[in-house]
Design a protein around this motif. Structure first.
Motif, PDB file in Angstrom:
ATOM      1  N   ASP A   1      51.281 -66.329 -36.789  1.00  0.00           N
ATOM      2  CA  ASP A   1      52.380 -66.137 -35.841  1.00  0.00           C
ATOM      3  C   ASP A   1      51.965 -65.216 -34.693  1.00  0.00           C
ATOM      4  N   ILE A   2      52.714 -65.303 -33.593  1.00  0.00           N
ATOM      5  CA  ILE A   2      52.434 -64.502 -32.408  1.00  0.00           C
ATOM      6  C   ILE A   2      53.616 -63.608 -32.082  1.00  0.00           C
ATOM      7  N   VAL A   3      53.342 -62.341 -31.871  1.00  0.00           N
ATOM      8  CA  VAL A   3      54.339 -61.388 -31.366  1.00  0.00           C
ATOM      9  C   VAL A   3      53.970 -61.109 -29.911  1.00  0.00           C
ATOM     10  N   LYS A   4      54.946 -61.205 -29.029  1.00  0.00           N
ATOM     11  CA  LYS A   4      54.662 -61.095 -27.596  1.00  0.00           C
ATOM     12  C   LYS A   4      55.259 -59.817 -27.007  1.00  0.00           C
ATOM     13  N   VAL A   5      54.410 -59.070 -26.309  1.00  0.00           N
ATOM     14  CA  VAL A   5      54.849 -57.929 -25.515  1.00  0.00           C
ATOM     15  C   VAL A   5      54.433 -58.232 -24.080  1.00  0.00           C
ATOM     16  N   PRO A   6      55.347 -58.747 -23.260  1.00  0.00           N
ATOM     17  CA  PRO A   6      54.972 -59.232 -21.929  1.00  0.00           C
ATOM     18  C   PRO A   6      54.355 -58.146 -21.052  1.00  0.00           C
ATOM     19  N   LEU A   7      53.527 -58.596 -20.123  1.00  0.00           N
ATOM     20  CA  LEU A   7      53.064 -57.708 -19.065  1.00  0.00           C
ATOM     21  C   LEU A   7      54.256 -57.297 -18.211  1.00  0.00           C
ATOM     22  N   ASP A   8      54.122 -56.208 -17.496  1.00  0.00           N
ATOM     23  CA  ASP A   8      55.197 -55.698 -16.651  1.00  0.00           C
ATOM     24  C   ASP A   8      55.221 -56.493 -15.346  1.00  0.00           C
ATOM     25  N   VAL A   9      56.094 -57.513 -15.288  1.00  0.00           N
ATOM     26  CA  VAL A   9      56.119 -58.411 -14.131  1.00  0.00           C
ATOM     27  C   VAL A   9      56.597 -57.701 -12.868  1.00  0.00           C
ATOM     28  N   GLU A  10      57.275 -56.565 -13.016  1.00  0.00           N
ATOM     29  CA  GLU A  10      57.753 -55.812 -11.856  1.00  0.00           C
ATOM     30  C   GLU A  10      56.730 -54.798 -11.363  1.00  0.00           C
ATOM     31  N   ASN A  11      55.615 -54.708 -12.093  1.00  0.00           N
ATOM     32  CA  ASN A  11      54.607 -53.695 -11.752  1.00  0.00           C
ATOM     33  C   ASN A  11      53.214 -54.324 -11.744  1.00  0.00           C
ATOM     34  N   GLY A  12      53.096 -55.456 -11.046  1.00  0.00           N
ATOM     35  CA  GLY A  12      51.782 -56.074 -10.883  1.00  0.00           C
ATOM     36  C   GLY A  12      51.176 -56.634 -12.139  1.00  0.00           C
ATOM     37  N   PHE A  13      52.004 -57.011 -13.115  1.00  0.00           N
ATOM     38  CA  PHE A  13      51.533 -57.578 -14.387  1.00  0.00           C
ATOM     39  C   PHE A  13      50.608 -56.612 -15.124  1.00  0.00           C
ATOM     40  N   GLN A  14      50.952 -55.335 -15.097  1.00  0.00           N
ATOM     41  CA  GLN A  14      50.161 -54.372 -15.854  1.00  0.00           C
ATOM     42  C   GLN A  14      50.609 -54.336 -17.316  1.00  0.00           C
ATOM     43  N   LEU A  15      49.739 -53.816 -18.153  1.00  0.00           N
ATOM     44  CA  LEU A  15      50.017 -53.677 -19.580  1.00  0.00           C
ATOM     45  C   LEU A  15      51.153 -52.681 -19.799  1.00  0.00           C
ATOM     46  N   GLN A  16      51.903 -52.882 -20.870  1.00  0.00           N
ATOM     47  CA  GLN A  16      52.951 -51.935 -21.261  1.00  0.00           C
ATOM     48  C   GLN A  16      52.534 -51.287 -22.589  1.00  0.00           C
ATOM     49  N   PRO A  17      51.626 -50.315 -22.536  1.00  0.00           N
ATOM     50  CA  PRO A  17      51.045 -49.763 -23.763  1.00  0.00           C
ATOM     51  C   PRO A  17      52.058 -49.114 -24.691  1.00  0.00           C
ATOM     52  N   ASP A  18      53.070 -48.458 -24.127  1.00  0.00           N
ATOM     53  CA  ASP A  18      54.054 -47.809 -24.987  1.00  0.00           C
ATOM     54  C   ASP A  18      54.826 -48.831 -25.812  1.00  0.00           C
ATOM     55  N   LYS A  19      55.166 -49.964 -25.196  1.00  0.00           N
ATOM     56  CA  LYS A  19      55.868 -51.019 -25.937  1.00  0.00           C
ATOM     57  C   LYS A  19      54.955 -51.671 -26.972  1.00  0.00           C
ATOM     58  N   ILE A  20      53.686 -51.792 -26.633  1.00  0.00           N
ATOM     59  CA  ILE A  20      52.732 -52.338 -27.601  1.00  0.00           C
ATOM     60  C   ILE A  20      52.607 -51.412 -28.798  1.00  0.00           C
ATOM     61  N   ILE A  21      52.473 -50.130 -28.531  1.00  0.00           N
ATOM     62  CA  ILE A  21      52.354 -49.151 -29.619  1.00  0.00           C
ATOM     63  C   ILE A  21      53.590 -49.185 -30.503  1.00  0.00           C
ATOM     64  N   GLU A  22      54.764 -49.260 -29.897  1.00  0.00           N
ATOM     65  CA  GLU A  22      56.006 -49.325 -30.668  1.00  0.00           C
ATOM     66  C   GLU A  22      56.055 -50.586 -31.536  1.00  0.00           C
ATOM     67  N   THR A  23      55.614 -51.698 -30.968  1.00  0.00           N
ATOM     68  CA  THR A  23      55.616 -52.959 -31.709  1.00  0.00           C
ATOM     69  C   THR A  23      54.637 -52.923 -32.872  1.00  0.00           C
ATOM     70  N   LEU A  24      53.455 -52.388 -32.644  1.00  0.00           N
ATOM     71  CA  LEU A  24      52.462 -52.292 -33.709  1.00  0.00           C
ATOM     72  C   LEU A  24      52.928 -51.366 -34.826  1.00  0.00           C
ATOM     73  N   SER A  25      53.628 -50.309 -34.456  1.00  0.00           N
ATOM     74  CA  SER A  25      54.127 -49.359 -35.462  1.00  0.00           C
ATOM     75  C   SER A  25      55.177 -49.996 -36.360  1.00  0.00           C
TER      76      SER A  25
ATOM     77  N   GLY B   1      46.841 -59.377  -9.387  1.00  0.00           N
ATOM     78  CA  GLY B   1      45.776 -58.642  -8.711  1.00  0.00           C
ATOM     79  C   GLY B   1      44.842 -59.538  -7.936  1.00  0.00           C
ATOM     80  N   GLN B   2      43.711 -58.960  -7.567  1.00  0.00           N
ATOM     81  CA  GLN B   2      42.728 -59.664  -6.738  1.00  0.00           C
ATOM     82  C   GLN B   2      41.323 -59.421  -7.287  1.00  0.00           C
ATOM     83  N   GLU B   3      41.216 -59.282  -8.612  1.00  0.00           N
ATOM     84  CA  GLU B   3      39.935 -58.933  -9.223  1.00  0.00           C
ATOM     85  C   GLU B   3      39.274 -60.102  -9.933  1.00  0.00           C
ATOM     86  N   SER B   4      39.592 -61.319  -9.523  1.00  0.00           N
ATOM     87  CA  SER B   4      39.013 -62.479 -10.172  1.00  0.00           C
ATOM     88  C   SER B   4      38.565 -63.498  -9.130  1.00  0.00           C
ATOM     89  N   ASN B   5      38.185 -64.689  -9.583  1.00  0.00           N
ATOM     90  CA  ASN B   5      37.788 -65.753  -8.646  1.00  0.00           C
ATOM     91  C   ASN B   5      38.929 -66.736  -8.436  1.00  0.00           C
TER      92      ASN B   5
END
Length: 424
Positions: free
Chosen positions: A160-184, A338-342
């Motif tokens: 199964d997959i648990v999803k913690v979306p990227l922050d779409v309002e902040n440039g699709f950055q990771l949401q580490p605090d939500k990930i940590i909460e989910t893992l806990s 972002g702009q860090e890919s091809n």
């Protein structure tokens, strides 16, 4: 002989999770390439392999004996193909280690004991699931929008997959605090997949955010950072060296993108020696063919690395051109991520931005279909993914390909916004 009726029932014999799978589909399944299309849909390197080739398409320096190569035949030891390939790939692994031993993120050196070499990154994705997840019991965590093979491999392995979306309002950055909460909250999550630079978001995930997840005080799981596009990011962005400092980190890379070698299907996973031993123990004995190994070894030599870097510079120059020219086309909205890919993720609007246009899946899908069907330019529609309404993902092509793309998009959008369709 007349065959008797068989009692075989596929639906009752095959695994349920496999019966629910759908074959992998890409834009080229809908619009077949006749050799004339501009293919900006699969994030390939349009400039070609990062190899120094002669006028006949052969390697300038032989991978067999180091001499000058003058034949247009592939530079492969054909006489040795009756033997199984090297199952350990030690020399190739040493080259990958030399590539990533920058000492920017760690003073410890990577060695072949840190490496798993697979059939593209996809083999590593699947192997990790088989290593760490019990089918029907364990889970993985992903951060959508992200690479689709994490989900496909999870379904194949009944995970199964648990999803913690990227922050779409902040440039699709990771949401580490939500990930940590989910893992806990769920100890059945055994792996967290993080794509950096992201696909389809093209953004580099902050090192500090990944470190937060790695520093989780109680979670007993593996963090997987997928760096397929890392060579298009600023120099020194790869976290591969970190695997010697974090025993539960895996960093995946591939030769398919910046190195222009999608056709040989070779990827690597940098990780701690204990995890690398697990991955190398469960793989097929001879998973990397001799021709693939020979081409990969050549690609990592100084002469051929120089070719890869030259092509990369050209791709980045065309990426900058797209960033400058696309906003001038009426109906083109923001660049997301972002702009860090091809590739770039760009919005298409229901009317020009100057008139208050909003992202539109109808316009984006219409543009995608019209360009592929009538204009010979294939991109990727991404409007159904989280936070990507009205978006196309556009691979950066050659100067000529970018010119054609810009011309055709302007024509197509003009017709769609005026409601008159698109002429051939």
């Amino acid at each position: 002989m007349v065959a008797r009726q068989s009692p075989f029932d596929l639906s009752k014999c095959a695994r349920k999770n496999i019966l629910q799978l759908q074959p992998y589909r890409c834009a080229r399944d809908d619009y077949k390439d006749d050799g004339t299309n501009v293919l900006l849909d699969a994030n390939e390197n349009a400039y070609g392999p990062g190899l120094a080739l002669n006028s006949e398409g052969a390697l300038q320096v032989s991978t067999v004996n180091g001499a000058s190569a003058g034949s247009s035949k592939p530079d492969i030891d054909f006489l040795g193909l009756n033997r199984y390939p090297d199952p350990h790939q030690i020399e190739l692994k040493k080259l990958f280690c030399s590539l990533r031993n920058t000492h920017i993120h760690s003073q410890k050196d990577l060695t072949p004991e840190n490496l798993f070499v697979g059939v593209g990154s996809d083999e590593a994705i699947d192997a990790l699931l088989r290593c760490f997840c019990v089918p029907g019991k364990d889970k993985i965590l992903t951060c959508p929008p992200t690479y689709g093979m994490y989900g496909v491999s999870a379904q194949v392995n009944d995970v199964d997959i648990v999803k913690v979306p990227l922050d779409v309002e902040n440039g699709f950055q990771l949401q580490p605090d939500k990930i940590i909460e989910t893992l806990s909250a769920d100890d059945s999550i055994k792996m967290a997949y993080i794509c950096s630079p992201g696909n389809p978001t093209a953004n580099l995930i902050r090192k500090t955010d990944i470190q937060k997840v790695l520093e989780h005080p109680t979670w007993n799981g593996v963090v997987v950072v997928d760096e397929a596009y890392i060579d298009f990011a600023p120099e020194g962005s790869s976290l591969a060296e970190w695997v010697n400092d974090w025993p539960n980190l895996v960093v995946m890379q591939t030769l398919s993108k910046a190195f222009g070698l999608a056709g040989i299907r070779l990827g690597v996973a940098f990780t701690s020696p204990p995890i690398a031993r697990l991955l190398n123990s469960l793989k097929a004995p001879y998973n990397i063919s001799s021709p693939t190994s020979a081409v990969a070894t050549a690609a990592l030599s100084p002469k051929n690395m120089a070719v890869m870097k030259k092509y990369r510079e050209q791709i980045i120059a065309q990426r900058e051109r797209l960033l400058q020219e696309l906003p001038k086309i009426p109906g083109v909205g923001r660049f997301l991520g972002g702009q860090e890919s091809n590739f770039l993720l760009v919005e298409l609007l229901d009317k020009p931005a100057s008139e208050g246009g909003k992202p539109s899946n109808k316009i984006a899908l219409g543009a995608y279909e019209a360009m592929a069907e009538k204009r010979g330019v294939v991109v990727r529609f991404r409007g159904k993914e989280l936070g990507c309404e009205g978006c196309l993902r556009v691979t950066v092509g050659t100067e000529q390909e970018v010119t054609k793309f810009l011309q055709e998009l302007r024509v197509v959008l003009d017709g769609l916004l005026r409601g008159v369709g698109v002429d051939v």
